[in-house]
Design an enzyme around this catalytic site. Structure first.
Site, PDB file in Angstrom:
ATOM      1  CB  SER A 174       0.461  -8.028   1.984  1.00  0.00           C
ATOM      2  OG  SER A 174       0.514  -9.307   1.971  1.00  0.00           O
ATOM      3  CE1 TYR A 180      -1.197  -7.342  -2.861  1.00  0.00           C
ATOM      4  CE2 TYR A 180       0.141  -9.406  -1.893  1.00  0.00           C
ATOM      5  CZ  TYR A 180      -0.971  -7.782  -1.180  1.00  0.00           C
ATOM      6  OH  TYR A 180      -1.619  -7.516  -0.046  1.00  0.00           O
TER       7      TYR A 180
END
Length: 247
Positions: free
Chosen positions: A136, A149
């Site tokens: 990501s 995350y």
């Protein structure tokens, strides 16, 4: 001729979003694809694609599923690891250990388990394989309320490098794709909100989020012979989001 004719491809998180698009992309290129996910794919998988239930955070589940794939489809050539826990988790000072562990166990430990399962089998069969992790933009930059995350994805970035260094002598490449905003079933409702659209117009040079097919296309490249000399690195597929400094 299809680029991946008769190659065995494993895609985790293959039931939806980026994973499902990656399954379809490799299948269209002639691959024999195993779609792994903790849940069933909501639509029918294409003929020639086999679905397997797998919890990437569970060592027994991962090892057993990889054994089944090798036995039922063949020796594994490419693994694309897309399975992840997504989304924000709240302010840092209010995080519980359970919340932290949920992201780390699935995103980081799961990446290790899947990559190790793939690598050990590739080495045993002398397969010059490809391992591709889906990270990501949060692998390199955080945002508010997303500490577990971002930490898990940042850890995946270093895992990619470490695995690439160790596996290079065996002819196995390990790379990571860093998606920016991608419209998936999980994000579509939020992305269609006027406020979110205005944010994209500001932070994305092109003004619009990407699609799962954009990430699948990057995976096809990293799995191809043309990427033979590419390993231990990141491929940013973020529409230029991290390329600009906002005024």
């Amino acid at each position: 001729m299809p680029r991946f004719k008769d190659k065995v491809i494993v895609v985790t998180g293959g039931a939806s979003g980026i994973g499902a698009a990656t399954v379809d992309a490799f299948w269209q290129e002639g691959g024999r694809v195993a779609a792994l996910d903790i849940r069933e794919r909501p639509d029918r998988v294409p003929d020639g694609v086999r679905s397997y239930r797998c919890d990437v955070a569970d060592e027994t589940s991962v090892e057993g599923t990889f054994d089944r794939v090798a036995m039922e489809i063949g020796d594994i050539d490419v693994v694309v690891h897309s399975a992840a826990v997504l989304g924000g988790s709240g302010p840092f000072h209010q995080l519980s250990l359970d919340t932290w562990n949920r992201y780390i166990d699935t995103n980081l430990t799961g990446s290790f388990l899947v990559s190790r399962a793939a690598a050990s089998r590739m080495v045993a069969k002398a397969t010059k394989g490809r391992i591709i992790l889906i990270g990501s933009v949060n692998s390199v930059a955080s945002e508010r309320g997303a500490a577990p995350y971002a930490s898990s994805k940042g850890g995946m970035r270093m895992l990619t490098r470490s695995a690439a260094v160790d596996l290079g002598p065996y002819g196995i490449t390990v790379n990571m794709i860093l998606p920016g905003p991608i419209t998936t079933p999980a994000t579509r409702e939020n992305f269609e909100q006027p406020e979110t659209r205005r944010t994209f117009e500001r932070v994305l040079p092109g003004g619009l989020p990407g699609s799962p097919a954009d990430i699948a296309a990057a995976a096809l490249f990293l799995a191809s012979p043309e990427s033979r000399f590419v390993t231990g690195t990141d491929l940013m597929v973020d529409g230029g989001m991290l390329a600009q400094i906002l005024n």
